[in-house]
Motif scaffolding. Structure first.
Motif, PDB file in Angstrom:
ATOM      1  N   ARG A  17      -5.918  58.449  -3.085  1.00  0.00           N
ATOM      2  CA  ARG A  17      -5.491  57.542  -4.152  1.00  0.00           C
ATOM      3  C   ARG A  17      -5.357  58.301  -5.452  1.00  0.00           C
ATOM      4  NH1 ARG A  17      -7.914  51.611  -4.745  1.00  0.00           N
ATOM      5  NH2 ARG A  17      -7.543  52.039  -6.910  1.00  0.00           N
ATOM      6  N   PRO A  18      -4.295  58.049  -6.190  1.00  0.00           N
ATOM      7  CA  PRO A  18      -4.183  58.704  -7.500  1.00  0.00           C
ATOM      8  C   PRO A  18      -5.295  58.192  -8.417  1.00  0.00           C
ATOM      9  CG  PRO A  18      -2.346  57.192  -7.132  1.00  0.00           C
ATOM     10  CD  PRO A  18      -3.167  57.195  -5.889  1.00  0.00           C
ATOM     11  N   SER A  19      -5.641  59.004  -9.390  1.00  0.00           N
ATOM     12  CA  SER A  19      -6.709  58.639 -10.312  1.00  0.00           C
ATOM     13  C   SER A  19      -6.320  57.409 -11.123  1.00  0.00           C
ATOM     14  CB  SER A  19      -7.001  59.801 -11.255  1.00  0.00           C
ATOM     15  OG  SER A  19      -5.991  59.889 -12.234  1.00  0.00           O
ATOM     16  N   LEU A  20      -7.324  56.830 -11.746  1.00  0.00           N
ATOM     17  CA  LEU A  20      -7.109  55.679 -12.620  1.00  0.00           C
ATOM     18  C   LEU A  20      -6.068  55.997 -13.683  1.00  0.00           C
ATOM     19  CD1 LEU A  20      -7.904  52.957 -13.991  1.00  0.00           C
ATOM     20  CD2 LEU A  20      -9.672  54.250 -15.205  1.00  0.00           C
ATOM     21  N   TRP A  21      -6.154  57.201 -14.274  1.00  0.00           N
ATOM     22  CA  TRP A  21      -5.248  57.559 -15.367  1.00  0.00           C
ATOM     23  C   TRP A  21      -3.817  57.719 -14.877  1.00  0.00           C
ATOM     24  CZ3 TRP A  21      -7.859  55.723 -18.842  1.00  0.00           C
ATOM     25  CH2 TRP A  21      -9.209  55.995 -19.013  1.00  0.00           C
ATOM     26  N   LEU A  22      -3.634  58.245 -13.663  1.00  0.00           N
ATOM     27  CA  LEU A  22      -2.276  58.358 -13.125  1.00  0.00           C
ATOM     28  C   LEU A  22      -1.700  56.985 -12.814  1.00  0.00           C
ATOM     29  CD1 LEU A  22      -2.511  61.441 -10.759  1.00  0.00           C
ATOM     30  CD2 LEU A  22      -1.166  61.221 -12.836  1.00  0.00           C
ATOM     31  N   VAL A  36      -2.487  59.936 -25.654  1.00  0.00           N
ATOM     32  CA  VAL A  36      -2.180  58.505 -25.524  1.00  0.00           C
ATOM     33  C   VAL A  36      -3.479  57.710 -25.397  1.00  0.00           C
ATOM     34  CG1 VAL A  36      -1.086  56.769 -24.051  1.00  0.00           C
ATOM     35  CG2 VAL A  36       0.109  58.910 -24.549  1.00  0.00           C
ATOM     36  N   LEU A  37      -4.407  58.211 -24.582  1.00  0.00           N
ATOM     37  CA  LEU A  37      -5.681  57.512 -24.410  1.00  0.00           C
ATOM     38  C   LEU A  37      -6.513  57.529 -25.694  1.00  0.00           C
ATOM     39  CD1 LEU A  37      -6.473  58.639 -20.802  1.00  0.00           C
ATOM     40  CD2 LEU A  37      -6.058  56.294 -21.570  1.00  0.00           C
ATOM     41  N   ALA A  38      -6.435  58.606 -26.465  1.00  0.00           N
ATOM     42  CA  ALA A  38      -7.139  58.650 -27.749  1.00  0.00           C
ATOM     43  C   ALA A  38      -6.591  57.574 -28.680  1.00  0.00           C
ATOM     44  CB  ALA A  38      -7.000  60.036 -28.384  1.00  0.00           C
ATOM     45  N   TRP A  39      -5.270  57.427 -28.690  1.00  0.00           N
ATOM     46  CA  TRP A  39      -4.627  56.416 -29.541  1.00  0.00           C
ATOM     47  C   TRP A  39      -5.049  55.015 -29.108  1.00  0.00           C
ATOM     48  CZ3 TRP A  39       0.223  53.558 -28.416  1.00  0.00           C
ATOM     49  CH2 TRP A  39       0.719  52.880 -29.534  1.00  0.00           C
ATOM     50  N   TRP A  40      -4.987  54.750 -27.796  1.00  0.00           N
ATOM     51  CA  TRP A  40      -5.413  53.442 -27.284  1.00  0.00           C
ATOM     52  C   TRP A  40      -6.881  53.201 -27.597  1.00  0.00           C
ATOM     53  CZ3 TRP A  40      -3.267  52.677 -21.648  1.00  0.00           C
ATOM     54  CH2 TRP A  40      -1.901  52.445 -21.712  1.00  0.00           C
ATOM     55  N   GLY A  41      -7.730  54.211 -27.333  1.00  0.00           N
ATOM     56  CA  GLY A  41      -9.161  54.072 -27.592  1.00  0.00           C
ATOM     57  C   GLY A  41      -9.444  53.765 -29.045  1.00  0.00           C
ATOM     58  N   PHE A  42      -8.726  54.441 -29.932  1.00  0.00           N
ATOM     59  CA  PHE A  42      -8.899  54.211 -31.369  1.00  0.00           C
ATOM     60  C   PHE A  42      -8.523  52.777 -31.718  1.00  0.00           C
ATOM     61  CE2 PHE A  42      -7.654  54.009 -35.762  1.00  0.00           C
ATOM     62  CZ  PHE A  42      -8.583  54.800 -36.418  1.00  0.00           C
ATOM     63  N   ALA A  43      -7.330  52.360 -31.331  1.00  0.00           N
ATOM     64  CA  ALA A  43      -6.829  51.032 -31.712  1.00  0.00           C
ATOM     65  C   ALA A  43      -7.715  49.916 -31.154  1.00  0.00           C
ATOM     66  CB  ALA A  43      -5.390  50.860 -31.233  1.00  0.00           C
ATOM     67  N   LEU A  44      -8.079  50.011 -29.884  1.00  0.00           N
ATOM     68  CA  LEU A  44      -8.894  48.962 -29.271  1.00  0.00           C
ATOM     69  C   LEU A  44     -10.319  48.952 -29.828  1.00  0.00           C
ATOM     70  CD1 LEU A  44      -7.637  49.231 -25.587  1.00  0.00           C
ATOM     71  CD2 LEU A  44      -7.063  47.479 -27.294  1.00  0.00           C
ATOM     72  N   THR A  45     -10.884  50.113 -30.068  1.00  0.00           N
ATOM     73  CA  THR A  45     -12.239  50.166 -30.625  1.00  0.00           C
ATOM     74  C   THR A  45     -12.256  49.641 -32.045  1.00  0.00           C
ATOM     75  OG1 THR A  45     -12.831  52.028 -29.217  1.00  0.00           O
ATOM     76  CG2 THR A  45     -14.198  51.674 -31.169  1.00  0.00           C
ATOM     77  N   PHE A  46     -11.261  50.016 -32.841  1.00  0.00           N
ATOM     78  CA  PHE A  46     -11.206  49.512 -34.212  1.00  0.00           C
ATOM     79  C   PHE A  46     -11.144  47.982 -34.203  1.00  0.00           C
ATOM     80  CE2 PHE A  46      -8.696  47.999 -37.831  1.00  0.00           C
ATOM     81  CZ  PHE A  46      -9.565  48.337 -38.846  1.00  0.00           C
ATOM     82  N   ALA A 158       5.253  63.911 -16.090  1.00  0.00           N
ATOM     83  CA  ALA A 158       4.437  64.657 -15.126  1.00  0.00           C
ATOM     84  C   ALA A 158       5.258  64.876 -13.872  1.00  0.00           C
ATOM     85  CB  ALA A 158       3.176  63.863 -14.795  1.00  0.00           C
ATOM     86  N   SER A 159       5.104  66.021 -13.274  1.00  0.00           N
ATOM     87  CA  SER A 159       5.845  66.308 -12.060  1.00  0.00           C
ATOM     88  C   SER A 159       4.912  66.828 -10.986  1.00  0.00           C
ATOM     89  CB  SER A 159       6.914  67.368 -12.350  1.00  0.00           C
ATOM     90  OG  SER A 159       6.302  68.592 -12.660  1.00  0.00           O
ATOM     91  N   ARG A 160       5.404  66.865  -9.768  1.00  0.00           N
ATOM     92  CA  ARG A 160       4.592  67.366  -8.662  1.00  0.00           C
ATOM     93  C   ARG A 160       4.315  68.843  -8.814  1.00  0.00           C
ATOM     94  NH1 ARG A 160       7.405  64.097  -3.727  1.00  0.00           N
ATOM     95  NH2 ARG A 160       6.489  62.116  -4.295  1.00  0.00           N
ATOM     96  N   GLU A 161       5.147  69.530  -9.546  1.00  0.00           N
ATOM     97  CA  GLU A 161       4.956  70.962  -9.739  1.00  0.00           C
ATOM     98  C   GLU A 161       3.877  71.282 -10.753  1.00  0.00           C
ATOM     99  OE1 GLU A 161       8.240  69.664 -10.156  1.00  0.00           O
ATOM    100  OE2 GLU A 161       8.553  69.954  -8.008  1.00  0.00           O
ATOM    101  N   ASP A 162       3.426  70.261 -11.498  1.00  0.00           N
ATOM    102  CA  ASP A 162       2.420  70.480 -12.522  1.00  0.00           C
ATOM    103  C   ASP A 162       1.076  70.734 -11.855  1.00  0.00           C
ATOM    104  OD1 ASP A 162       0.819  70.544 -14.749  1.00  0.00           O
ATOM    105  OD2 ASP A 162       1.813  68.839 -15.706  1.00  0.00           O
ATOM    106  N   PRO A 163       0.592  71.968 -11.839  1.00  0.00           N
ATOM    107  CA  PRO A 163      -0.630  72.284 -11.134  1.00  0.00           C
ATOM    108  C   PRO A 163      -1.879  71.687 -11.764  1.00  0.00           C
ATOM    109  CG  PRO A 163       0.054  74.166 -12.432  1.00  0.00           C
ATOM    110  CD  PRO A 163       1.138  73.116 -12.554  1.00  0.00           C
ATOM    111  N   ASP A 164      -1.751  71.203 -12.989  1.00  0.00           N
ATOM    112  CA  ASP A 164      -2.909  70.693 -13.703  1.00  0.00           C
ATOM    113  C   ASP A 164      -3.027  69.177 -13.594  1.00  0.00           C
ATOM    114  OD1 ASP A 164      -5.153  71.047 -15.234  1.00  0.00           O
ATOM    115  OD2 ASP A 164      -4.076  70.950 -17.149  1.00  0.00           O
ATOM    116  N   ASP A 165      -2.242  68.542 -12.750  1.00  0.00           N
ATOM    117  CA  ASP A 165      -2.219  67.099 -12.675  1.00  0.00           C
ATOM    118  C   ASP A 165      -3.188  66.596 -11.616  1.00  0.00           C
ATOM    119  OD1 ASP A 165      -1.607  64.535 -13.231  1.00  0.00           O
ATOM    120  OD2 ASP A 165       0.423  64.577 -12.432  1.00  0.00           O
ATOM    121  N   ASP A 166      -4.489  66.728 -11.893  1.00  0.00           N
ATOM    122  CA  ASP A 166      -5.473  66.223 -10.951  1.00  0.00           C
ATOM    123  C   ASP A 166      -6.014  64.874 -11.362  1.00  0.00           C
ATOM    124  OD1 ASP A 166      -7.081  66.850 -13.073  1.00  0.00           O
ATOM    125  OD2 ASP A 166      -8.421  68.173 -11.970  1.00  0.00           O
ATOM    126  N   GLY A 167      -5.401  64.302 -12.417  1.00  0.00           N
ATOM    127  CA  GLY A 167      -5.706  62.959 -12.841  1.00  0.00           C
ATOM    128  C   GLY A 167      -6.986  62.825 -13.518  1.00  0.00           C
TER     129      GLY A 167
END
Length: 167
Positions: A17-22, A36-46, A158-167
């Motif tokens: 299963r892909p990660s929650l973030w994916l 993007v998550l920092a922006w969401w976290g900021f807005a919702l927390t504020f 994000a693409s399948r070739e992105d080796p850093d996409d472990d979610g």
């Protein structure tokens, strides 16, 4: 015969299963996901902190200040502590999954501090006074500017070739 546990492959019928973030942010590169998550976290927390402090201000039953030894602990203290942890974690961890959590935590911590910026500037508890509007204006500016930058600089997908996409 190798078992599926040691072969590195998921058992038949059990696709990874892909990660929650994916799942939450499909098509956003791992490097951009943290922003993007920092922006969401900021807005919702504020927004959440403003609601919570208003409920405390109007004396809603069961909602109250955090205190230690009779001294009110302002939420900027928790924000500073969270930002310290986020800073240390970002020095140690670089995976895409960690960047997502670090980004979200960074946004939350920053919102806790910015929400009380007026208090930090004046060194008086002006949260509900006219001077407290500085915190609101600053937070709205951060939300607007960061949101605009994210919209204008739409990152690569994000693409399948992105080796850093472990979610």
């Amino acid at each position: 015969m190798k078992s599926s546990k040691t072969s590195g492959h998921a058992p038949l019928g059990h696709a990874k299963r892909p990660s929650l973030w994916l799942r939450l942010l499909p098509g956003i590169s791992p490097k951009r996901r943290g922003f993007v998550l920092a922006w969401w976290g900021f807005a919702l927390t504020f927004g959440g902190m403003r609601l919570l402090t208003w409920l405390i201000h109007i004396d809603v039953a069961g909602v109250g200040d955090v205190q230690a030894g009779g001294v009110h602990i302002h939420h900027y203290v928790w924000g500073i502590l969270l930002l310290a942890v986020v800073g240390a974690a970002s020095l140690a961890e670089r995976s895409a999954r960690a960047r997502a959590w670090i980004g979200l935590s960074y946004g939350v911590g920053l919102a806790l501090v910015v929400d009380e910026a007026a208090l930090l500037i004046s060194l008086e508890d002006v949260y509900w006074d006219t001077e407290g509007g500085v915190s609101i204006a600053l937070a709205i500016a951060v939300i607007a500017i960061v949101g605009s930058v994210l919209a204008v600089t739409r990152g690569r997908r994000a693409s399948r070739e992105d080796p850093d996409d472990d979610g």
